[in-house]
Motif scaffolding. Structure first.
Motif, PDB file in Angstrom:
ATOM      1  N   PRO A 259       0.513  -1.222   0.044  1.00 34.82           N
ATOM      2  CA  PRO A 259       0.004   0.037   0.035  1.00 34.82           C
ATOM      3  C   PRO A 259       0.688   1.402   0.071  1.00 34.82           C
ATOM      4  O   PRO A 259       2.014   0.985   0.314  1.00 34.82           O
ATOM      5  CB  PRO A 259      -0.775  -0.172   1.233  1.00 34.82           C
ATOM      6  N   GLN A 260       0.353   2.340  -0.349  1.00 33.63           N
ATOM      7  CA  GLN A 260       1.132   3.615  -0.529  1.00 33.63           C
ATOM      8  C   GLN A 260       1.541   4.151   0.833  1.00 33.63           C
ATOM      9  O   GLN A 260       0.519   4.797   1.385  1.00 33.63           O
ATOM     10  CB  GLN A 260       0.444   4.421  -1.368  1.00 33.63           C
ATOM     11  N   PRO A 261       2.710   4.297   1.091  1.00 36.48           N
ATOM     12  CA  PRO A 261       3.224   4.871   2.400  1.00 36.48           C
ATOM     13  C   PRO A 261       3.029   6.204   2.214  1.00 36.48           C
ATOM     14  O   PRO A 261       3.080   7.008   1.400  1.00 36.48           O
ATOM     15  CB  PRO A 261       4.635   4.657   2.740  1.00 36.48           C
ATOM     16  N   VAL A 262       2.594   7.003   3.487  1.00 36.23           N
ATOM     17  CA  VAL A 262       2.367   8.555   3.366  1.00 36.23           C
ATOM     18  C   VAL A 262       2.938   9.212   4.356  1.00 36.23           C
ATOM     19  O   VAL A 262       3.182  10.467   4.339  1.00 36.23           O
ATOM     20  CB  VAL A 262       0.881   8.895   3.587  1.00 36.23           C
ATOM     21  N   ASP A 263       3.727   8.660   5.567  1.00 33.23           N
ATOM     22  CA  ASP A 263       4.334   9.255   6.666  1.00 33.23           C
ATOM     23  C   ASP A 263       5.113   8.092   7.416  1.00 33.23           C
ATOM     24  O   ASP A 263       4.650   7.124   8.097  1.00 33.23           O
ATOM     25  CB  ASP A 263       3.184   9.843   7.436  1.00 33.23           C
ATOM     26  N   PHE A 264       6.503   8.393   7.348  1.00 35.09           N
ATOM     27  CA  PHE A 264       7.431   7.726   8.124  1.00 35.09           C
ATOM     28  C   PHE A 264       7.781   8.654   9.413  1.00 35.09           C
ATOM     29  O   PHE A 264       8.010   9.739   9.146  1.00 35.09           O
ATOM     30  CB  PHE A 264       8.566   7.431   7.150  1.00 35.09           C
ATOM     31  N   ARG A 265       7.991   7.982  10.546  1.00 30.37           N
ATOM     32  CA  ARG A 265       8.289   8.803  11.573  1.00 30.37           C
ATOM     33  C   ARG A 265       8.903   7.968  12.767  1.00 30.37           C
ATOM     34  O   ARG A 265       8.572   6.739  12.935  1.00 30.37           O
ATOM     35  CB  ARG A 265       7.158   9.433  12.270  1.00 30.37           C
ATOM     36  N   VAL A 266       9.610   8.584  13.603  1.00 30.65           N
ATOM     37  CA  VAL A 266      10.296   7.921  14.858  1.00 30.65           C
ATOM     38  C   VAL A 266       9.975   8.799  15.995  1.00 30.65           C
ATOM     39  O   VAL A 266       9.738   9.886  15.986  1.00 30.65           O
ATOM     40  CB  VAL A 266      11.724   7.797  14.642  1.00 30.65           C
ATOM     41  N   ARG A 267       9.376   8.263  16.808  1.00 31.80           N
ATOM     42  CA  ARG A 267       8.852   8.828  18.193  1.00 31.80           C
ATOM     43  C   ARG A 267       9.409   8.148  19.442  1.00 31.80           C
ATOM     44  O   ARG A 267       9.938   6.474  19.318  1.00 31.80           O
ATOM     45  CB  ARG A 267       7.524   9.001  18.176  1.00 31.80           C
TER      46      ARG A 267
ATOM     47  N   PRO B 116       1.521   0.697  11.249  1.00 31.36           N
ATOM     48  CA  PRO B 116       2.183  -0.345  11.934  1.00 31.36           C
ATOM     49  C   PRO B 116       3.480   0.374  12.428  1.00 31.36           C
ATOM     50  O   PRO B 116       4.304   1.209  11.598  1.00 31.36           O
ATOM     51  CB  PRO B 116       2.367  -1.321  10.900  1.00 31.36           C
ATOM     52  N   ILE B 117       3.979  -0.257  13.559  1.00 30.13           N
ATOM     53  CA  ILE B 117       5.307  -0.029  14.153  1.00 30.13           C
ATOM     54  C   ILE B 117       6.285  -1.173  13.563  1.00 30.13           C
ATOM     55  O   ILE B 117       5.978  -2.168  13.753  1.00 30.13           O
ATOM     56  CB  ILE B 117       5.394  -0.074  15.676  1.00 30.13           C
ATOM     57  N   TYR B 118       7.190  -0.889  12.687  1.00 35.72           N
ATOM     58  CA  TYR B 118       7.877  -1.852  11.988  1.00 35.72           C
ATOM     59  C   TYR B 118       9.251  -2.227  12.361  1.00 35.72           C
ATOM     60  O   TYR B 118       9.827  -3.176  12.299  1.00 35.72           O
ATOM     61  CB  TYR B 118       7.798  -1.840  10.434  1.00 35.72           C
ATOM     62  N   ALA B 119       9.845  -0.841  13.423  1.00 27.31           N
ATOM     63  CA  ALA B 119      11.111  -1.372  13.919  1.00 27.31           C
ATOM     64  C   ALA B 119      11.202  -0.429  15.287  1.00 27.31           C
ATOM     65  O   ALA B 119      10.350   0.238  15.380  1.00 27.31           O
ATOM     66  CB  ALA B 119      11.877  -0.955  12.828  1.00 27.31           C
ATOM     67  N   PHE B 120      12.339  -0.722  15.960  1.00 28.62           N
ATOM     68  CA  PHE B 120      12.556   0.150  17.134  1.00 28.62           C
ATOM     69  C   PHE B 120      14.193   0.143  17.434  1.00 28.62           C
ATOM     70  O   PHE B 120      14.768  -0.828  16.734  1.00 28.62           O
ATOM     71  CB  PHE B 120      11.847  -0.546  18.297  1.00 28.62           C
ATOM     72  N   ARG B 121      14.449   1.050  18.173  1.00 27.14           N
ATOM     73  CA  ARG B 121      15.770   1.015  18.641  1.00 27.14           C
ATOM     74  C   ARG B 121      15.741   1.175  20.099  1.00 27.14           C
ATOM     75  O   ARG B 121      14.863   2.239  20.666  1.00 27.14           O
ATOM     76  CB  ARG B 121      16.598   2.334  17.843  1.00 27.14           C
ATOM     77  N   VAL B 122      16.802   0.836  20.864  1.00 23.17           N
ATOM     78  CA  VAL B 122      16.838   0.966  22.351  1.00 23.17           C
ATOM     79  C   VAL B 122      18.211   1.773  22.563  1.00 23.17           C
ATOM     80  O   VAL B 122      19.253   1.417  22.115  1.00 23.17           O
ATOM     81  CB  VAL B 122      16.746  -0.236  23.044  1.00 23.17           C
ATOM     82  N   GLU B 123      18.387   2.752  23.396  1.00 24.63           N
ATOM     83  CA  GLU B 123      19.502   3.543  23.483  1.00 24.63           C
ATOM     84  C   GLU B 123      19.792   3.299  25.146  1.00 24.63           C
ATOM     85  O   GLU B 123      18.928   3.896  26.058  1.00 24.63           O
ATOM     86  CB  GLU B 123      19.447   5.066  23.251  1.00 24.63           C
TER      87      GLU B 123
ATOM     88  N   ALA C  85      17.039   3.531  29.919  1.00 26.01           N
ATOM     89  CA  ALA C  85      16.993   3.011  28.519  1.00 26.01           C
ATOM     90  C   ALA C  85      15.929   3.400  28.083  1.00 26.01           C
ATOM     91  O   ALA C  85      14.746   3.819  28.538  1.00 26.01           O
ATOM     92  CB  ALA C  85      17.098   1.504  28.609  1.00 26.01           C
ATOM     93  N   VAL C  86      15.948   4.112  26.660  1.00 25.28           N
ATOM     94  CA  VAL C  86      14.962   4.826  26.115  1.00 25.28           C
ATOM     95  C   VAL C  86      14.852   4.108  24.832  1.00 25.28           C
ATOM     96  O   VAL C  86      15.775   3.648  23.920  1.00 25.28           O
ATOM     97  CB  VAL C  86      15.336   6.201  25.442  1.00 25.28           C
ATOM     98  N   PHE C  87      13.461   3.929  24.772  1.00 21.49           N
ATOM     99  CA  PHE C  87      12.824   2.983  23.363  1.00 21.49           C
ATOM    100  C   PHE C  87      12.139   4.002  22.305  1.00 21.49           C
ATOM    101  O   PHE C  87      11.258   4.690  22.746  1.00 21.49           O
ATOM    102  CB  PHE C  87      11.871   2.022  23.803  1.00 21.49           C
ATOM    103  N   PHE C  88      12.611   3.902  21.182  1.00 21.06           N
ATOM    104  CA  PHE C  88      12.192   4.712  19.942  1.00 21.06           C
ATOM    105  C   PHE C  88      11.518   3.774  19.093  1.00 21.06           C
ATOM    106  O   PHE C  88      12.223   2.660  18.927  1.00 21.06           O
ATOM    107  CB  PHE C  88      13.241   5.675  19.393  1.00 21.06           C
ATOM    108  N   VAL C  89      10.310   3.893  18.666  1.00 20.76           N
ATOM    109  CA  VAL C  89       9.747   3.169  17.544  1.00 20.76           C
ATOM    110  C   VAL C  89       9.806   4.080  16.233  1.00 20.76           C
ATOM    111  O   VAL C  89       9.512   5.152  16.309  1.00 20.76           O
ATOM    112  CB  VAL C  89       8.445   2.608  17.956  1.00 20.76           C
ATOM    113  N   GLN C  90       9.797   3.070  15.094  1.00 25.51           N
ATOM    114  CA  GLN C  90       9.563   3.656  13.805  1.00 25.51           C
ATOM    115  C   GLN C  90       8.280   3.115  13.526  1.00 25.51           C
ATOM    116  O   GLN C  90       8.085   1.880  13.379  1.00 25.51           O
ATOM    117  CB  GLN C  90      10.822   2.945  12.922  1.00 25.51           C
ATOM    118  N   GLN C  91       7.724   4.205  12.787  1.00 26.97           N
ATOM    119  CA  GLN C  91       6.286   3.863  12.473  1.00 26.97           C
ATOM    120  C   GLN C  91       6.051   4.578  11.055  1.00 26.97           C
ATOM    121  O   GLN C  91       6.784   5.325  10.593  1.00 26.97           O
ATOM    122  CB  GLN C  91       5.240   4.495  13.424  1.00 26.97           C
ATOM    123  N   VAL C  92       4.886   3.858  10.238  1.00 28.62           N
ATOM    124  CA  VAL C  92       4.528   4.231   9.110  1.00 28.62           C
ATOM    125  C   VAL C  92       3.065   4.283   8.976  1.00 28.62           C
ATOM    126  O   VAL C  92       2.399   3.454   9.281  1.00 28.62           O
ATOM    127  CB  VAL C  92       5.487   3.519   7.841  1.00 28.62           C
ATOM    128  N   THR C  93       2.572   5.303   8.261  1.00 29.21           N
ATOM    129  CA  THR C  93       1.040   5.206   7.786  1.00 29.21           C
ATOM    130  C   THR C  93       0.839   4.929   6.527  1.00 29.21           C
ATOM    131  O   THR C  93       1.657   5.513   5.572  1.00 29.21           O
ATOM    132  CB  THR C  93       0.509   6.671   8.155  1.00 29.21           C
TER     133      THR C  93
END
Length: 352
Positions: free
Chosen positions: A16-24, A63-70, A150-158
């Protein structure tokens, strides 16, 4: 159904066509004891909640498709200066890796192994040491504990769900396109050659001359055509019409008619020149209440050349009425068919 949130170019066209990638930032666990990297039960509960959010998101358009932990450490003041940086980095890396492992385990427990592996594949854990102290000049126990985290960031796309496929292009079309009109008086001349034998019969000869104007409302053109036809038939019984009798049709009103034609690879080009050629003419002299004037007279045309080009008219037989029919004798009948008529264009089409 869960999305497959890969963003690699080779599969992007299938998604499907992605419209917004973001990290939070989705979670921060803090207040580790000094030099401690193990996750407390309370912190595990927070990681479990994050895992549930990630799993739920993979059944939506976001969907949240990935994450990173610092992982982060406080300044290790009790460690000699020469060894301090390496020690701080190792502590922060262990905090990040422990958080990473616990989140993947929770994802597998809640969402299944396949989802956990898919998300973990593009996820990372980093030890930040003391590069990003939350409180740079900490002096109290509370401030020191806030730096140990420890800080968790998620990568999400609409995504926009693909709409229904467009309907297939039409294979045919009906166009309300043409107008035809008898623009000059048309004459039908009949001759009878009787022969008296056992059964009376006669050879009937017919000659037609008519002038039509046809208007193409799509191309915005008009053209004039001469129609010529001769025909021969057999009349049974006594002759009804003396030789040389005529029916004269006066000019009449315009008549609209539609055409049906194919599109796509079978599409044919249609214009006013497509009418040139064969035509079949049906003669209706109308009704005569007495005298030489007939009402309701008409010439009906089957445009055979147009049909041969792959186009059908609607109706199949286009009736072109006259203003009136002038009969040379009250006894003239109608219903003659001329199947071998020809249409010839006079000059070239002109603009409307």
């Amino acid at each position: 159904m869960a999305f497959i949130p890969f963003v690699r170019a080779q599969v992007a066209s299938r998604l499907p066509q992605p419209v917004d990638f973001r990290v939070r930032q989705a979670l921060e666990i803090q207040r580790f004891s000094e030099f401690v990297t193990d996750i407390s039960p309370k912190q595990k509960d927070e990681i479990e909640q994050l895992a549930r959010e990630i799993v739920r998101s993979n059944s939506t358009n976001d969907p949240i498709y990935a994450f990173r932990v610092e992982g982060h450490a406080d300044i290790a003041r009790t460690i000699p200066v020469g060894q301090r940086t390496q020690f701080e980095n190792e502590i922060s890396e262990e905090r990040a890796e422990n958080g990473f492992r616990l989140l993947v385990e929770a994802l597998e427990r809640i969402g299944g192994k396949a989802l956990a592996e898919k998300i973990a594949r593009d996820s990372k854990a980093f030890g930040m040491g003391t590069q990003r102290l939350k409180i740079p000049n900490a002096i109290t126990k509370d401030q020191f504990e806030q730096n140990r985290r420890a800080v968790f960031f998620v990568q999400q796309v609409t995504y926009i769900q693909p709409g229904p496929p467009p309907p297939p292009p039409p294979t045919s079309v009906i166009e309300d396109r043409f107008t035809v009109q008898l623009v000059k008086s048309a004459t039908v001349t009949k001759t009878i050659t009787p022969s008296l034998k056992v059964v009376d019969f006669g050879i009937e000869g017919i000659i037609l001359a008519a002038t039509l104007e046809i208007v193409d409302t799509i191309d915005k053109k008009r053209a004039t055509f001469n129609v010529f036809a001769t025909g021969v038939g057999v009349s049974i019984g006594p002759p009804q019409l003396p030789a040389g009798s005529q029916i004269v049709f006066s000019p009449g009103p315009p008549v609209k008619f539609k055409i049906f034609r194919l599109l796509g690879k079978n599409r044919v080009h249609i214009d006013l020149n497509s009418f040139v050629g064969s035509v079949t003419v049906f003669i209706n002299a109308g009704t005569s209440p007495g005298g030489t004037q007939s009402v309701g007279g008409a010439l009906s045309f089957s445009f055979d050349a147009l049909e041969a080009a792959g186009v059908n008219t609607q109706p199949t037989l286009v009736m072109v009425p006259s203003g009136s029919s002038s009969l040379s004798t009250p006894s003239v009948g109608g219903g003659d068919v001329l199947p071998l008529a020809r249409m010839i264009m006079i000059g070239t089409p002109s603009d409307l």
